[in-house]
Design an enzyme around this catalytic site. Sequence first.
Site, PDB file in Angstrom:
ATOM      1  N   HIS A  82      -6.897  28.276  53.444  1.00 30.59           N
ATOM      2  CA  HIS A  82      -6.645  26.939  53.978  1.00 30.59           C
ATOM      3  C   HIS A  82      -6.745  26.974  55.510  1.00 30.59           C
ATOM      4  CE1 HIS A  82      -4.921  22.984  53.439  1.00 30.59           C
ATOM      5  NE2 HIS A  82      -3.972  23.236  54.313  1.00 30.59           N
TER       6      HIS A  82
ATOM      7  N   SER B 257      -6.236  18.934  55.824  1.00 30.06           N
ATOM      8  CA  SER B 257      -5.027  18.990  55.026  1.00 30.06           C
ATOM      9  C   SER B 257      -4.283  17.655  55.001  1.00 30.06           C
ATOM     10  CB  SER B 257      -4.157  20.141  55.542  1.00 30.06           C
ATOM     11  OG  SER B 257      -3.317  20.573  54.524  1.00 30.06           O
TER      12      SER B 257
ATOM     13  N   TRP C 278      -3.799  25.679  46.181  1.00 29.35           N
ATOM     14  CA  TRP C 278      -2.798  24.615  46.301  1.00 29.35           C
ATOM     15  C   TRP C 278      -3.478  23.246  46.437  1.00 29.35           C
ATOM     16  CZ3 TRP C 278       1.950  24.150  44.882  1.00 29.35           C
ATOM     17  CH2 TRP C 278       2.849  23.292  45.501  1.00 29.35           C
TER      18      TRP C 278
ATOM     19  N   LYS D  84      -6.004  13.837  54.384  1.00 28.00           N
ATOM     20  CA  LYS D  84      -5.570  12.675  53.592  1.00 28.00           C
ATOM     21  C   LYS D  84      -5.593  11.458  54.524  1.00 28.00           C
ATOM     22  CE  LYS D  84      -1.827  15.665  51.723  1.00 28.00           C
ATOM     23  NZ  LYS D  84      -2.383  16.638  50.865  1.00 28.00           N
TER      24      LYS D  84
HETATM   25  C1  GTR Z   1       1.253  21.436  52.379  1.00 26.80           C
HETATM   26  C2  GTR Z   1       1.138  20.233  51.516  1.00 26.80           C
HETATM   27  C3  GTR Z   1      -0.298  19.893  51.312  1.00 26.80           C
HETATM   28  C4  GTR Z   1      -1.095  19.924  52.599  1.00 26.80           C
HETATM   29  C5  GTR Z   1      -0.579  20.947  53.587  1.00 26.80           C
HETATM   30  C6  GTR Z   1      -0.947  20.753  55.062  1.00 26.80           C
HETATM   31  O1  GTR Z   1       2.496  21.927  52.493  1.00 26.80           O
HETATM   32  O2  GTR Z   1       1.758  20.493  50.325  1.00 26.80           O
HETATM   33  O3  GTR Z   1      -0.425  18.675  50.645  1.00 26.80           O
HETATM   34  O4  GTR Z   1      -1.182  18.675  53.144  1.00 26.80           O
HETATM   35  O5  GTR Z   1       0.773  21.047  53.610  1.00 26.80           O
HETATM   36  O6  GTR Z   1      -1.010  19.648  55.561  1.00 26.80           O
HETATM   37  O7  GTR Z   1      -1.113  21.774  55.718  1.00 26.80           O
END
Ligand code: GTR
Length: 346
Positions: A329, A188, A277, A192
């Site tokens: 996720h 997540s 998402w 990045k």
């Molecule tokens: C979310 C964010 C995503 C992702 C995620 C995470 O809220 O919008 O870009 O990075 O968090 O890191 O769990």
Amino acid sequence: MNRCNIPEIWPEKGLDTADWQSRREEIVRLLCGEEYGFLPPTPAALTWDVIETDEDFCAGKAPLRKILLRAELENGNSFAFPVSVTIPNAGRPVPFFVHISFSADVPDRYMPSEEIIDSGFGVLSFCYEDVCADNGDFLSGLAGALELDGNAACGKIALWAWAAVRVMDYAATLPELDKSRAAVVGHSRLGKTALLAGAVDTRFSFVISNESGCCGAAVSRGKKGETIRNITDAFPYWFRDGFRQYAEKEPPFDQHFLLAAAAPRYVYVASAAGDEWAGPEHEFLSCVLAGKVWEALGLEGFVCKGERPVTGEPCHNGHIGYHIRDGAHYLSREDWRQFMRFISRK
Ligand code: GTR
């Protein structure tokens, strides 16, 4: 530009290694200059102390060592953060992960240590918030030690990536590790971060992003789910200050540039079908577009049968590894298994 108005990384067909070296550096400068900010400089010195050991960890298959890694910064300050190390007793150098983790726990729900050890891999993990807090505070942690003074010229993702590069500095000193199979991995927001660390530091031969989505692996143009506007509203401090402008207009790059920055090394993109998402379709598209760079270099890029992501059919043949699994996720055991399978095949 190609038919979808997505910038091309390399407009011509043939690409030699020297051309790519300079284009790659240009791409990294572009991404840092426009999106993440530049990583802080390499420290003047790096030292470490072992602060804890557990010889019996996982029945003694891989002792757990906790170290405190200390960097002497250019401004005379020093900054230290803890790193946990598990390296299987294999009698030969083993492949390994630098895991940018959400937690300092070993094992952790996102890091099945025993399974990784049993597969013959070492892991060096650190908790990202031990480097600096996941908020707009630029006065404490690494940001404070660097005296950024609240000036977010470099965002938090770049600061966490700097820490991953320091862990690689330390890993480079360990004879038990096979430096030709060094992977950086994150999930997540930390996916990045792993992509950025791998773009900047070519010692990472495998760059692995799990469900990194917007401003990670996923192409932004036309993306479903999170957009640059959403992410810069919620987490402006992940990025350099000026990145917000691209909520209003399209950037002169897109996220497949970040994947391609790993070329000619290996990069891996993992998606989850239920993670709308993050935008699995656009993570897949990014692999398709970035793969052209490897192909122009005469290497296999993204070798995938279909034109759309299909669960249960990992693409492991080229330099871009990929899978999409069912579910939400999460950084699951199944994801780790696929990463290890990919690395073991290379
Ligand atoms: C979310 C964010 C995503 C992702 C995620 C995470 O809220 O919008 O870009 O990075 O968090 O890191 O769990």
